[in-house]
Motif scaffolding. Structure first.
Motif, PDB file in Angstrom:
ATOM      1  N   THR A 100      -5.486  38.033   6.118  1.00 36.27           N
ATOM      2  CA  THR A 100      -6.463  39.105   6.305  1.00 36.27           C
ATOM      3  C   THR A 100      -7.284  38.883   7.573  1.00 36.27           C
ATOM      4  O   THR A 100      -7.579  39.829   8.303  1.00 36.27           O
ATOM      5  N   LEU A 101      -7.616  37.636   7.842  1.00 38.54           N
ATOM      6  CA  LEU A 101      -8.359  37.300   9.053  1.00 38.54           C
ATOM      7  C   LEU A 101      -7.563  37.652  10.305  1.00 38.54           C
ATOM      8  O   LEU A 101      -8.093  38.246  11.249  1.00 38.54           O
ATOM      9  N   VAL A 102      -6.292  37.326  10.310  1.00 31.18           N
ATOM     10  CA  VAL A 102      -5.443  37.665  11.463  1.00 31.18           C
ATOM     11  C   VAL A 102      -5.313  39.178  11.606  1.00 31.18           C
ATOM     12  O   VAL A 102      -5.354  39.715  12.719  1.00 31.18           O
ATOM     13  N   ALA A 103      -5.194  39.880  10.486  1.00 28.71           N
ATOM     14  CA  ALA A 103      -5.120  41.350  10.546  1.00 28.71           C
ATOM     15  C   ALA A 103      -6.399  41.943  11.122  1.00 28.71           C
ATOM     16  O   ALA A 103      -6.349  42.905  11.907  1.00 28.71           O
ATOM     17  N   MET A 104      -7.541  41.354  10.783  1.00 34.63           N
ATOM     18  CA  MET A 104      -8.799  41.862  11.337  1.00 34.63           C
ATOM     19  C   MET A 104      -8.943  41.532  12.820  1.00 34.63           C
ATOM     20  O   MET A 104      -9.526  42.308  13.571  1.00 34.63           O
ATOM     21  N   VAL A 105      -8.419  40.401  13.236  1.00 33.61           N
ATOM     22  CA  VAL A 105      -8.418  40.087  14.675  1.00 33.61           C
ATOM     23  C   VAL A 105      -7.542  41.082  15.423  1.00 33.61           C
ATOM     24  O   VAL A 105      -7.913  41.557  16.504  1.00 33.61           O
ATOM     25  N   ILE A 106      -6.409  41.432  14.841  1.00 29.54           N
ATOM     26  CA  ILE A 106      -5.548  42.449  15.452  1.00 29.54           C
ATOM     27  C   ILE A 106      -6.283  43.789  15.531  1.00 29.54           C
ATOM     28  O   ILE A 106      -6.227  44.487  16.546  1.00 29.54           O
ATOM     29  N   CYS A 107      -6.997  44.149  14.475  1.00 30.79           N
ATOM     30  CA  CYS A 107      -7.787  45.390  14.497  1.00 30.79           C
ATOM     31  C   CYS A 107      -8.888  45.326  15.545  1.00 30.79           C
ATOM     32  O   CYS A 107      -9.163  46.321  16.223  1.00 30.79           O
ATOM     33  N   GLY A 108      -9.526  44.171  15.679  1.00 30.30           N
ATOM     34  CA  GLY A 108     -10.557  44.013  16.702  1.00 30.30           C
ATOM     35  C   GLY A 108      -9.990  44.178  18.107  1.00 30.30           C
ATOM     36  O   GLY A 108     -10.605  44.809  18.967  1.00 30.30           O
ATOM     37  N   LEU A 109      -8.809  43.614  18.335  1.00 34.76           N
ATOM     38  CA  LEU A 109      -8.164  43.792  19.642  1.00 34.76           C
ATOM     39  C   LEU A 109      -7.785  45.251  19.868  1.00 34.76           C
ATOM     40  O   LEU A 109      -7.910  45.760  20.992  1.00 34.76           O
ATOM     41  N   ALA A 110      -7.343  45.931  18.822  1.00 39.39           N
ATOM     42  CA  ALA A 110      -7.002  47.354  18.958  1.00 39.39           C
ATOM     43  C   ALA A 110      -8.246  48.191  19.262  1.00 39.39           C
ATOM     44  O   ALA A 110      -8.188  49.133  20.068  1.00 39.39           O
ATOM     45  N   VAL A 111      -9.364  47.854  18.641  1.00 40.21           N
ATOM     46  CA  VAL A 111     -10.622  48.549  18.951  1.00 40.21           C
ATOM     47  C   VAL A 111     -11.008  48.293  20.402  1.00 40.21           C
ATOM     48  O   VAL A 111     -11.461  49.198  21.105  1.00 40.21           O
ATOM     49  N   TRP A 112     -10.828  47.058  20.872  1.00 43.03           N
ATOM     50  CA  TRP A 112     -11.129  46.734  22.270  1.00 43.03           C
ATOM     51  C   TRP A 112     -10.253  47.553  23.222  1.00 43.03           C
ATOM     52  O   TRP A 112     -10.742  48.068  24.228  1.00 43.03           O
ATOM     53  N   VAL A 113      -8.970  47.678  22.895  1.00 49.72           N
ATOM     54  CA  VAL A 113      -8.065  48.471  23.729  1.00 49.72           C
ATOM     55  C   VAL A 113      -8.494  49.931  23.732  1.00 49.72           C
ATOM     56  O   VAL A 113      -8.512  50.594  24.777  1.00 49.72           O
ATOM     57  N   ALA A 114      -8.872  50.458  22.574  1.00 53.77           N
ATOM     58  CA  ALA A 114      -9.294  51.857  22.499  1.00 53.77           C
ATOM     59  C   ALA A 114     -10.611  52.086  23.234  1.00 53.77           C
ATOM     60  O   ALA A 114     -10.808  53.135  23.852  1.00 53.77           O
ATOM     61  N   ALA A 115     -11.491  51.100  23.190  1.00 55.25           N
ATOM     62  CA  ALA A 115     -12.795  51.273  23.831  1.00 55.25           C
ATOM     63  C   ALA A 115     -12.706  51.167  25.347  1.00 55.25           C
ATOM     64  O   ALA A 115     -13.374  51.911  26.060  1.00 55.25           O
ATOM     65  N   THR A 116     -11.905  50.239  25.845  1.00 52.09           N
ATOM     66  CA  THR A 116     -11.855  50.005  27.285  1.00 52.09           C
ATOM     67  C   THR A 116     -10.714  50.731  27.984  1.00 52.09           C
ATOM     68  O   THR A 116     -10.774  50.935  29.193  1.00 52.09           O
ATOM     69  N   GLY A 117      -9.683  51.073  27.247  1.00 50.20           N
ATOM     70  CA  GLY A 117      -8.517  51.703  27.861  1.00 50.20           C
ATOM     71  C   GLY A 117      -7.616  50.708  28.573  1.00 50.20           C
ATOM     72  O   GLY A 117      -6.690  51.100  29.276  1.00 50.20           O
ATOM     73  N   ASP A 118      -7.868  49.422  28.390  1.00 51.17           N
ATOM     74  CA  ASP A 118      -7.073  48.371  29.011  1.00 51.17           C
ATOM     75  C   ASP A 118      -5.862  48.091  28.131  1.00 51.17           C
ATOM     76  O   ASP A 118      -5.978  47.521  27.052  1.00 51.17           O
ATOM     77  N   THR A 119      -4.679  48.480  28.579  1.00 49.47           N
ATOM     78  CA  THR A 119      -3.484  48.361  27.751  1.00 49.47           C
ATOM     79  C   THR A 119      -2.726  47.049  27.962  1.00 49.47           C
ATOM     80  O   THR A 119      -1.641  46.877  27.415  1.00 49.47           O
ATOM     81  N   THR A 120      -3.287  46.124  28.715  1.00 48.59           N
ATOM     82  CA  THR A 120      -2.583  44.865  28.927  1.00 48.59           C
ATOM     83  C   THR A 120      -2.627  43.969  27.693  1.00 48.59           C
ATOM     84  O   THR A 120      -1.875  42.997  27.610  1.00 48.59           O
ATOM     85  N   ILE A 121      -3.468  44.285  26.732  1.00 47.22           N
ATOM     86  CA  ILE A 121      -3.594  43.474  25.521  1.00 47.22           C
ATOM     87  C   ILE A 121      -2.589  43.901  24.455  1.00 47.22           C
ATOM     88  O   ILE A 121      -2.328  43.157  23.516  1.00 47.22           O
ATOM     89  N   VAL A 122      -1.985  45.053  24.606  1.00 47.24           N
ATOM     90  CA  VAL A 122      -1.078  45.579  23.583  1.00 47.24           C
ATOM     91  C   VAL A 122       0.093  44.633  23.303  1.00 47.24           C
ATOM     92  O   VAL A 122       0.426  44.409  22.129  1.00 47.24           O
TER      93      VAL A 122
END
Length: 86
Positions: free
Chosen positions: A38-60
């Motif tokens: 669950t912790l790893v899934a939330m880290v993935i969600c946090g990274l997805a929120v970061w990508v959506a907020a900044t528009g930086d797609t290099t993290i995908v």
């Protein structure tokens, strides 16, 4: 939209803290495994929120790699898990 990103980040932070508590206090190894997954899934969600907020797609690609490694790790640990003696 900045308020939405801040609220989602705060909610993810609270969820991560609660999951860490559950992972550390879990009475069995299976509880700890579920908590870490669950912790790893939330880290993935946090990274997805970061990508959506900044528009930086290099993290995908990192998100995809992390999800694949997490899946393989969960399957292997669940497969070779030893029973807890209570």
């Amino acid at each position: 939209m900045n308020v939405v990103w801040a609220i989602s980040g705060a909610m993810l932070s609270v969820a991560i803290v609660l999951t860490l508590f559950r992972s550390l206090r879990g009475p069995t190894t299976l509880d700890r495994l579920v908590g870490i997954d669950t912790l790893v899934a939330m880290v993935i969600c946090g990274l997805a929120v970061w990508v959506a907020a900044t528009g930086d797609t290099t993290i995908v690609p990192a998100i995809v790699a992390l999800s694949l490694v997490s899946f393989i790790g969960s399957i292997s640990v669940a497969r070779f898990r030893v029973r807890d003696d209570e």
